[in-house]
Design a protein around this motif. Sequence first.
Motif, PDB file in Angstrom:
ATOM      1  N   ASP A 211       2.665   1.488  18.868  1.00  0.00           N
ATOM      2  CA  ASP A 211       2.280   2.896  18.920  1.00  0.00           C
ATOM      3  C   ASP A 211       2.716   3.603  17.641  1.00  0.00           C
ATOM      4  N   LEU A 212       1.797   4.370  17.061  1.00  0.00           N
ATOM      5  CA  LEU A 212       2.089   5.140  15.862  1.00  0.00           C
ATOM      6  C   LEU A 212       2.044   6.631  16.169  1.00  0.00           C
ATOM      7  N   THR A 213       2.563   7.410  15.242  1.00  0.00           N
ATOM      8  CA  THR A 213       2.526   8.866  15.331  1.00  0.00           C
ATOM      9  C   THR A 213       1.643   9.397  14.213  1.00  0.00           C
ATOM     10  N   ASP A 214       0.767  10.357  14.536  1.00  0.00           N
ATOM     11  CA  ASP A 214      -0.098  10.940  13.504  1.00  0.00           C
ATOM     12  C   ASP A 214       0.751  11.487  12.361  1.00  0.00           C
ATOM     13  N   GLU A 215       0.381  11.106  11.148  1.00  0.00           N
ATOM     14  CA  GLU A 215       1.171  11.546  10.001  1.00  0.00           C
ATOM     15  C   GLU A 215       0.367  11.389   8.720  1.00  0.00           C
ATOM     16  N   THR A 216       0.378  12.433   7.906  1.00  0.00           N
ATOM     17  CA  THR A 216      -0.118  12.321   6.539  1.00  0.00           C
ATOM     18  C   THR A 216       1.044  11.853   5.686  1.00  0.00           C
ATOM     19  N   ALA A 217       0.909  10.667   5.155  1.00  0.00           N
ATOM     20  CA  ALA A 217       2.047  10.015   4.514  1.00  0.00           C
ATOM     21  C   ALA A 217       2.480  10.749   3.257  1.00  0.00           C
TER      22      ALA A 217
ATOM     23  N   PHE B   2       0.852  -1.186   0.000  1.00  0.00           N
ATOM     24  CA  PHE B   2       0.000   0.000   0.000  1.00  0.00           C
ATOM     25  C   PHE B   2       0.890   1.239   0.000  1.00  0.00           C
ATOM     26  N   ILE B   3       0.635   2.138  -0.942  1.00  0.00           N
ATOM     27  CA  ILE B   3       1.437   3.341  -1.102  1.00  0.00           C
ATOM     28  C   ILE B   3       0.769   4.505  -0.372  1.00  0.00           C
ATOM     29  N   ALA B   4       1.580   5.293   0.347  1.00  0.00           N
ATOM     30  CA  ALA B   4       1.115   6.526   0.993  1.00  0.00           C
ATOM     31  C   ALA B   4      -0.082   6.280   1.899  1.00  0.00           C
ATOM     32  N   SER B   5       0.084   5.383   2.878  1.00  0.00           N
ATOM     33  CA  SER B   5      -0.981   5.080   3.828  1.00  0.00           C
ATOM     34  C   SER B   5      -0.802   5.937   5.077  1.00  0.00           C
ATOM     35  N   ASP B   6      -1.756   6.822   5.351  1.00  0.00           N
ATOM     36  CA  ASP B   6      -1.664   7.715   6.504  1.00  0.00           C
ATOM     37  C   ASP B   6      -1.622   6.908   7.802  1.00  0.00           C
ATOM     38  N   ALA B   7      -0.908   7.441   8.797  1.00  0.00           N
ATOM     39  CA  ALA B   7      -0.800   6.794  10.104  1.00  0.00           C
ATOM     40  C   ALA B   7      -1.568   7.609  11.137  1.00  0.00           C
ATOM     41  N   SER B   8      -2.222   6.917  12.070  1.00  0.00           N
ATOM     42  CA  SER B   8      -3.000   7.579  13.119  1.00  0.00           C
ATOM     43  C   SER B   8      -2.617   7.017  14.471  1.00  0.00           C
ATOM     44  N   THR B   9      -2.353   7.914  15.420  1.00  0.00           N
ATOM     45  CA  THR B   9      -2.001   7.474  16.766  1.00  0.00           C
ATOM     46  C   THR B   9      -3.230   7.182  17.614  1.00  0.00           C
ATOM     47  N   THR B  10      -4.416   7.638  17.153  1.00  0.00           N
ATOM     48  CA  THR B  10      -5.630   7.481  17.956  1.00  0.00           C
ATOM     49  C   THR B  10      -5.971   6.013  18.160  1.00  0.00           C
ATOM     50  N   LEU B  11      -6.011   5.268  17.064  1.00  0.00           N
ATOM     51  CA  LEU B  11      -6.339   3.845  17.147  1.00  0.00           C
ATOM     52  C   LEU B  11      -5.191   2.970  16.670  1.00  0.00           C
ATOM     53  N   GLU B  12      -4.005   3.551  16.517  1.00  0.00           N
ATOM     54  CA  GLU B  12      -2.823   2.822  16.043  1.00  0.00           C
ATOM     55  C   GLU B  12      -3.145   2.095  14.734  1.00  0.00           C
ATOM     56  N   GLU B  13      -3.482   2.877  13.718  1.00  0.00           N
ATOM     57  CA  GLU B  13      -3.892   2.266  12.462  1.00  0.00           C
ATOM     58  C   GLU B  13      -3.341   3.037  11.271  1.00  0.00           C
ATOM     59  N   PHE B  14      -3.174   2.311  10.173  1.00  0.00           N
ATOM     60  CA  PHE B  14      -2.811   2.901   8.896  1.00  0.00           C
ATOM     61  C   PHE B  14      -4.061   2.985   8.028  1.00  0.00           C
ATOM     62  N   THR B  15      -4.245   4.119   7.380  1.00  0.00           N
ATOM     63  CA  THR B  15      -5.350   4.278   6.443  1.00  0.00           C
ATOM     64  C   THR B  15      -4.906   3.783   5.070  1.00  0.00           C
ATOM     65  N   VAL B  16      -5.709   2.907   4.467  1.00  0.00           N
ATOM     66  CA  VAL B  16      -5.354   2.292   3.186  1.00  0.00           C
ATOM     67  C   VAL B  16      -6.557   2.364   2.250  1.00  0.00           C
ATOM     68  N   PRO B  17      -6.341   2.150   0.956  1.00  0.00           N
ATOM     69  CA  PRO B  17      -7.491   2.031   0.056  1.00  0.00           C
ATOM     70  C   PRO B  17      -8.382   0.871   0.485  1.00  0.00           C
ATOM     71  N   SER B  18      -9.637   0.927   0.113  1.00  0.00           N
ATOM     72  CA  SER B  18     -10.604  -0.086   0.521  1.00  0.00           C
ATOM     73  C   SER B  18     -10.094  -1.495   0.215  1.00  0.00           C
ATOM     74  N   ILE B  19     -10.054  -2.332   1.246  1.00  0.00           N
ATOM     75  CA  ILE B  19      -9.565  -3.700   1.099  1.00  0.00           C
ATOM     76  C   ILE B  19     -10.512  -4.489   0.188  1.00  0.00           C
ATOM     77  N   THR B  20      -9.937  -5.226  -0.753  1.00  0.00           N
ATOM     78  CA  THR B  20     -10.742  -5.992  -1.701  1.00  0.00           C
ATOM     79  C   THR B  20     -11.044  -7.383  -1.154  1.00  0.00           C
TER      80      THR B  20
END
Length: 518
Positions: free
Chosen positions: A167-173, A98-116
């Motif tokens: 633990d992740l750090t908030d970041e717009t990838a 996954f390219i350019a997946s935003d990171a969020s510290t709120t729920l420790e998750e990476f934002t990705v395109p919709s999983i197929t």
Amino acid sequence: MGRVLTNFTTLEYTRQDGFGDIGTNEWKLLEPNGGITFGADVTTTPRNPISKNRQRRKGSVTDLDSEVAFEADLTFDSMIDFVEGYCFATAVNWDLTFIASDASTTLEEFTVPSITVEQAPKFEYTITTGPFTLLWATGYVGANNNGLHVLDAAVASTDVVITVAEDLTDETAAGNADLSVCGIRNITSDLTIGVVGTVGTLTSTAGIADWATLGLTVGQFIHIGGLTSSEQFTTCPPGFARITAINTNVLTLDKLSTGMVTDAGSGDTVDVLFGRFIRNVAVDSAEFLEQYFTFEASFTNLFETDPPTPVADPDGFEYAEDNLCNEWAITFDGQSLATCTFGFTGTDTEPPVDNSSRLSGADTPREPVFTGAINTAADFARLRIIDVDETGLTTDFSDINLTINNGVTPEKVLGVLGARFLNTGNFEVNLEANVIFTEPLVINRIRENTTVSFDLIMENDDGGFAIDIPALTLSGGGKDYAVNESVKIALTGEAFQDPILGTSIGISFFPVTPTSAA
């Protein structure tokens, strides 16, 4: 007046949606070293009548050939860019990056395109029995976001986040941030490994009902053992192995790393690392891929005029269309950087245009990410020619040239300037090498036309890859008696369809290995 300098020229490419259909896919920059061939080679045929004037008459443009070729350093990016095109196949697990997946510290998750629906089953998260999918992240600013992550929640189709335990750090990838599935972590005491001679078996006693659901494929290399000793067997050292059979929860393996032994895995939590895998397939395979590319060459100041009325957008752009991957040569020369030459055959290259006619998206190409050079002195983890029973023949190479050739030729028809279609020949893999004369059996194998095998594994900071030629025969055998040097044997190897795997070559990629992460 404009003047185009080679050092100011850039190349980029996009994957087409099909022949004659450029589509709207992203563009990506290339890093050529030189040796560039780009553009149409036009043939003009003059008239030559018999005449006392003894002169030619003006003729006509009668033919056109379009090719793109360039030399580049061998990097993970340069391999991944075109390996599917040269093997005419879709890579296994190609969809788990996954390219350019935003990171969020709120729920420790990476934002990705919709999983197929195809991706979802390859993610493993079973809290009681395991295993748990591993992900490797690079290119982020936040140090916490990079590195190894363990999946911490189930992933279903249409999900747009991947939750991890760390633990992740908030970041717009940034555009070069990369998140890839890199393996699995099994629960304590789940995996056992058995080794008898050169054959191994890797068994999941509880967590994995079928290894194939992870996207693993016969012929693919895996790495048994994680980045540290806490994710490895106690007795069996970590190492590489090739899958020869998948029988639900049992992998049968060969080409094991030296020293691997039976280990019951009692009390051990063991990671298994893997990534994308590509090999040539038959044309009726669901994975067969005929991938066309469009290339752009940009020429700085091509349309510049003399002052005092400079052109606002003076750059020029030329497009080579409908290119198929023809020949790819990888060179490992002694004590140097590994290099490669890419060759493509297309249908046409139109004359240069100005910025107003530049193709959509070409002005914002993605830059290469995995650009670490491959060092021929330090980055080999394995390099050898062996018998089919894995008896070693040679590991001492002074140079290697590995070539994939698809025999692409243009098809010309009346009424069309240039190629109307492109034809492909047989898929051919050839090996040329000079080896130090240390083993007399090498000469015997040439004379007896014995089937042998070749494999190499390389690792650097960007990950690892294994190139496996499962079946080939050797020819040549001429010796070089250079004074004050070892005697060298010149070998030529021709790969053929392996009777078990059905392929001529397999290339396995690893987003991370213990060596690359060190």
